[in-house]
Design an enzyme around this catalytic site. Structure first.
Site, mmCIF file in Angstrom:
data_model
loop_
_atom_site.group_PDB
_atom_site.id
_atom_site.type_symbol
_atom_site.label_atom_id
_atom_site.label_comp_id
_atom_site.label_asym_id
_atom_site.label_seq_id
_atom_site.Cartn_x
_atom_site.Cartn_y
_atom_site.Cartn_z
ATOM 1 N N ASP A 41 0.755 -1.419 0.092
ATOM 2 C CA ASP A 41 -0.013 0.126 0.066
ATOM 3 C C ASP A 41 0.724 1.330 0.049
ATOM 4 O O ASP A 41 0.580 2.310 0.557
ATOM 5 C CB ASP A 41 -1.021 0.155 1.101
ATOM 6 C CG ASP A 41 -1.900 -1.328 1.242
ATOM 7 O OD1 ASP A 41 -2.224 -1.704 0.101
ATOM 8 O OD2 ASP A 41 -2.404 -1.494 2.373
ATOM 9 N N LYS A 80 1.935 1.963 -5.118
ATOM 10 C CA LYS A 80 2.420 1.433 -6.394
ATOM 11 C C LYS A 80 1.488 1.858 -7.579
ATOM 12 O O LYS A 80 1.894 2.026 -8.605
ATOM 13 C CB LYS A 80 2.617 -0.056 -6.323
ATOM 14 C CG LYS A 80 3.423 -0.731 -5.462
ATOM 15 C CD LYS A 80 3.410 -2.037 -5.054
ATOM 16 C CE LYS A 80 2.257 -2.677 -4.258
ATOM 17 N NZ LYS A 80 2.115 -2.325 -2.997
ATOM 18 N N GLY A 114 -4.581 -4.213 -3.717
ATOM 19 C CA GLY A 114 -5.551 -3.226 -4.202
ATOM 20 C C GLY A 114 -4.795 -2.182 -4.536
ATOM 21 O O GLY A 114 -4.404 -1.379 -3.552
ATOM 22 N N HIS A 115 -4.700 -1.604 -5.684
ATOM 23 C CA HIS A 115 -3.749 -0.803 -6.288
ATOM 24 C C HIS A 115 -4.802 0.548 -6.689
ATOM 25 O O HIS A 115 -5.628 0.227 -7.480
ATOM 26 C CB HIS A 115 -2.856 -1.324 -7.420
ATOM 27 C CG HIS A 115 -2.022 -2.018 -6.899
ATOM 28 N ND1 HIS A 115 -1.077 -2.695 -7.765
ATOM 29 C CD2 HIS A 115 -1.635 -2.750 -5.618
ATOM 30 C CE1 HIS A 115 -0.312 -3.468 -7.096
ATOM 31 N NE2 HIS A 115 -0.593 -3.705 -5.813
ATOM 32 N N GLN A 165 1.916 -6.141 -3.123
ATOM 33 C CA GLN A 165 2.446 -6.167 -1.551
ATOM 34 C C GLN A 165 3.904 -5.506 -1.402
ATOM 35 O O GLN A 165 4.098 -4.535 -2.182
ATOM 36 C CB GLN A 165 2.576 -7.732 -1.170
ATOM 37 C CG GLN A 165 1.357 -8.411 -0.926
ATOM 38 C CD GLN A 165 0.828 -8.996 -2.436
ATOM 39 O OE1 GLN A 165 1.476 -9.526 -2.892
ATOM 40 N NE2 GLN A 165 -0.599 -8.677 -2.827
HETATM 41 P P1 GDP Z 1 -0.570 0.124 -3.564
HETATM 42 O O1 GDP Z 1 -1.341 -0.888 -3.065
HETATM 43 O O2 GDP Z 1 0.667 0.197 -3.162
HETATM 44 O O3 GDP Z 1 -1.015 0.779 -5.087
HETATM 45 O O4 GDP Z 1 -1.235 1.494 -2.535
HETATM 46 P P2 GDP Z 1 -2.855 1.516 -2.407
HETATM 47 O O5 GDP Z 1 -3.447 2.162 -3.500
HETATM 48 O O6 GDP Z 1 -3.487 0.409 -1.420
HETATM 49 O O7 GDP Z 1 -2.852 2.883 -1.160
HETATM 50 C C1 GDP Z 1 -2.314 3.876 -1.528
HETATM 51 C C2 GDP Z 1 -3.191 5.051 -1.214
HETATM 52 O O8 GDP Z 1 -2.636 6.438 -1.170
HETATM 53 C C3 GDP Z 1 -4.375 5.175 -2.302
HETATM 54 O O9 GDP Z 1 -5.412 5.513 -1.832
HETATM 55 C C4 GDP Z 1 -3.668 6.394 -3.097
HETATM 56 O O10 GDP Z 1 -4.617 7.126 -3.775
HETATM 57 C C5 GDP Z 1 -3.080 6.908 -2.203
HETATM 58 N N1 GDP Z 1 -1.774 8.171 -2.557
HETATM 59 C C6 GDP Z 1 -0.920 7.695 -3.323
HETATM 60 N N2 GDP Z 1 0.199 8.647 -3.443
HETATM 61 C C7 GDP Z 1 -0.319 9.575 -2.473
HETATM 62 C C8 GDP Z 1 -0.038 10.869 -2.355
HETATM 63 O O11 GDP Z 1 1.359 11.171 -2.423
HETATM 64 N N3 GDP Z 1 -0.606 11.472 -1.421
HETATM 65 C C9 GDP Z 1 -1.685 11.007 -0.770
HETATM 66 N N4 GDP Z 1 -2.571 11.815 -0.153
HETATM 67 N N5 GDP Z 1 -2.393 9.774 -1.255
HETATM 68 C C10 GDP Z 1 -1.548 9.081 -1.952
HETATM 69 P P1 IMO Z 2 -0.938 -4.071 -2.192
HETATM 70 O O1 IMO Z 2 -0.507 -4.696 -3.452
HETATM 71 C C1 IMO Z 2 -0.896 -4.562 2.064
HETATM 72 C C2 IMO Z 2 -1.266 -8.683 3.853
HETATM 73 C C3 IMO Z 2 -2.576 -9.032 4.480
HETATM 74 C C4 IMO Z 2 -1.871 -10.061 5.668
HETATM 75 C C5 IMO Z 2 -0.734 -10.852 5.001
HETATM 76 C C6 IMO Z 2 -1.241 -12.057 4.340
HETATM 77 O O2 IMO Z 2 -2.035 -3.567 -2.202
HETATM 78 O O3 IMO Z 2 0.183 -3.569 -1.591
HETATM 79 P P2 IMO Z 2 -2.798 -12.698 2.075
HETATM 80 O O4 IMO Z 2 -4.029 -12.499 1.792
HETATM 81 O O5 IMO Z 2 -1.797 -12.199 1.402
HETATM 82 O O6 IMO Z 2 -2.661 -14.121 2.702
HETATM 83 O O7 IMO Z 2 -2.284 -12.027 3.554
HETATM 84 O O8 IMO Z 2 -0.439 -9.704 3.667
HETATM 85 N N1 IMO Z 2 -1.566 -8.187 2.514
HETATM 86 C C7 IMO Z 2 -1.315 -6.789 2.118
HETATM 87 N N2 IMO Z 2 -0.957 -5.809 2.651
HETATM 88 N N3 IMO Z 2 -1.034 -4.421 0.722
HETATM 89 C C8 IMO Z 2 -1.271 -5.532 -0.117
HETATM 90 O O9 IMO Z 2 -1.164 -5.447 -1.253
HETATM 91 C C9 IMO Z 2 -1.585 -6.774 0.726
HETATM 92 N N4 IMO Z 2 -1.679 -7.949 0.417
HETATM 93 C C10 IMO Z 2 -1.623 -8.754 1.271
HETATM 94 O O10 IMO Z 2 -3.148 -7.869 5.156
HETATM 95 O O11 IMO Z 2 -1.239 -9.018 6.738
HETATM 96 MG MG MG Z 3 -2.846 -1.552 -1.696
#
Ligand code: GDP
Ligand code: IMO
Ligand code: MG
Length: 427
Positions: free
Chosen positions: A13, A16, A40-41, A223
């Site tokens: 999270d 990416k 979840g991206h 991840q």
């Molecule tokens: P990922 O799994 O690495 O793609 O990240 P996620 O989407 O799960 O979580 C990142 C969150 O941060 C998302 O809600 C993005 O829209 C948000 N985000 C990414 N870069 C920035 C930033 O520079 N500032 C803010 N406020 N939000 C950001």
């Molecule tokens: P992105 O790609 C954050 C975590 C789960 C749990 C552990 C194992 O959005 O960064 P799983 O379902 O993979 O067997 O769970 O890994 N986890 C993540 N945490 N971002 C993710 O993906 C994750 N995918 C799995 O919360 O701790």
């Molecule tokens: Mg994510």
């Protein structure tokens, strides 16, 4: 043109999705190489806001081919829903392809993920319950079903018949729940076969051709390294490798073909699920960061645990991934804080250490040693250039750059593409 691996550098999270969407404007191929719909991206662009679980974040690029590589596990129902939603919102998915070697997430994987978690009681991993662990376990145990099997209904029937007996024995005898119907699963997956067959390809050939044409290829991780089954906080880990090296295995190319490894770091730390996190803030500041940044899981909606930037973990991440560039995201989240802390070492049982211990129980005992910096307390979301950032924000970035031991290429100050400050080119 190079091959760039873009991976998270912490516990997932990191942003990416945003970074890949941004770079994909220039890319010809974007391959998602690991994980499944546990990921979840989030992408925010001219089409709106999207939460992608399986489809590569490069899908919005006008010219990129988007590939789900062999290293991912795919729940076909989830993927079809995601494609449907993208199409409904005007996103073209005609250049999306799926590796014929990618494994399928089956209904028993999802069921077993939940049952295994419940049986762990207080030691639960806090998985996303999407069946990811059981699907990767079956892949390694040679009990998986792959996309290529889905294309041949006789093979699908044979594989399913061979596997389902064992799964139903576990379901009924170990967990004392009802068995699953082989016929129901078969019929459902035959429908998926028809819907997914246009997307299934030998995708390594597509990559090879792109490389021959000297096109820009992005490998998108899921991840983060601290969830890696080898290097992460095992057993509180995921089940496929989020590391840069995983990009080779999960997309189908060799290490000599990778030119850049971009590690995406959040300007602080978050983690969802159980397991040690030395810099976790269980106080008002942690709460403030979570609410200000809406740090809730993209896939499960669970609150993310928030904490200060952990430079010990970050340096470890650089070491095991060989980052050539770093991205720092969510700098804007720290805009209001008067003081900031960075963890520069740990105290383990009274002894100072500067490495990330293998043992999760040892890491759990680690007390962070902090360095304090003054906060800039100026909004940064609309700042376009590095030299226009407040001096204290520049100082924070420069300090992270030193500690992470990798040049910072871009700084993200908001979720939209244009809220990005370039410090050093990647290409
Ligand atoms: P990922 O799994 O690495 O793609 O990240 P996620 O989407 O799960 O979580 C990142 C969150 O941060 C998302 O809600 C993005 O829209 C948000 N985000 C990414 N870069 C920035 C930033 O520079 N500032 C803010 N406020 N939000 C950001
Ligand atoms: P992105 O790609 C954050 C975590 C789960 C749990 C552990 C194992 O959005 O960064 P799983 O379902 O993979 O067997 O769970 O890994 N986890 C993540 N945490 N971002 C993710 O993906 C994750 N995918 C799995 O919360 O701790
Ligand atoms: Mg994510």
């Amino acid at each position: 043109m190079p091959v760039i691996v873009v991976i998270g550098a912490q516990w997932g999270d990191e942003g990416k999705g945003k970074v890949v969407d941004l770079l994909a404007e220039e890319a010809d191929v974007v391959t998602r190489f690991s994980g499944g719909d546990n990921a979840g991206h989030t992408v925010v662009n001219r089409y709106g806001k999207f939460k992608l679980h399986l489809v590569p974040s490069g899908i919005f690029s006008p010219r990129a081919t988007a590939i789900i590589g062999n290293g991912a596990v795919i729940n076909p129902g989830v993927l079809l829903d995601e494609i449907g939603q993208l199409n409904q919102r005007g996103v073209d998915t005609s250049r999306l392809f799926i590796s014929d070697r990618a494994h399928l997430v089956m209904p028993y994987h999802v069921l077993l993920d939940g049952l295994e978690e419940e049986s762990r009681g207080g030691k639960a991993i806090g998985t996303t319950r999407k069946g990811i662990g059981p699907a990767f376990a079956d892949k390694i145990a040679r009990l998986g079903i792959r996309m290529s099997d889905l294309l041949d209904k006789e093979v699908l029937r044979e594989r399913l018949h061979f596997i389902i007996g064992g799964k139903n024995a576990i379901l009924t005898k170990v967990y004392e729940v009802s068995p699953l119907s082989e016929d129901d699963i078969y019929n459902q997956y035959c429908r998926y076969s028809e819907q997914l067959s246009p997307y299934i390809r030998e995708t390594t050939i597509m990559l090879e051709e792109a490389l021959k044409r000297k096109e820009l290829v992005l490998l998108e991780g899921a991840q983060g390294p601290l969830l890696d089954p080898d290097f992460g906080t095992y057993p509180y880990a995921t089940s496929s490798s989020p590391l840069a090296g995983g990009g080779c295995l999960g997309a189908g190319l060799g290490p000599t073909q990778i030119n850049q490894v971009l590690g995406v770091f959040k300007a602080y730390c978050t983690r969802v699920g159980s397991g040690p996190m030395p810099t976790e803030l269980k106080d008002e500041i942690g709460h403030l960061i979570r609410e200000r940044a809406h740090e809730y899981g993209t896939t499960t909606g669970r609150p993310r645990r928030c904490g200060w930037f952990d430079a010990v973990a970050a340096r470890f991440s650089t070491r095991i991934n060989g980052f050539t560039r770093a991205a720092i995201t969510r700098l804007d989240t720290l805009d209001t804080l008067p003081r900031l802390k960075i963890c520069v070492g740990y105290k383990l049982d009274g002894e100072s250490i500067d490495y990330f211990p293998a043992s999760a129980t040892a890491l759990d005992r680690c007390q962070p040693v902090y360095e304090e910096l003054a906060g800039w307390q100026v909004p940064t979301s609309d700042i376009p250039q590095f030299d226009q950032l407040p001096p204290l924000a520049r100082q924070y970035i420069t300090r992270l750059e030193e500690l992470v031991a990798c040049p910072v290429s871009l700084i993200s100050v908001g979720m939209r593409r244009e809220q990005t400050i370039w410090k050093m080119a990647i290409l």
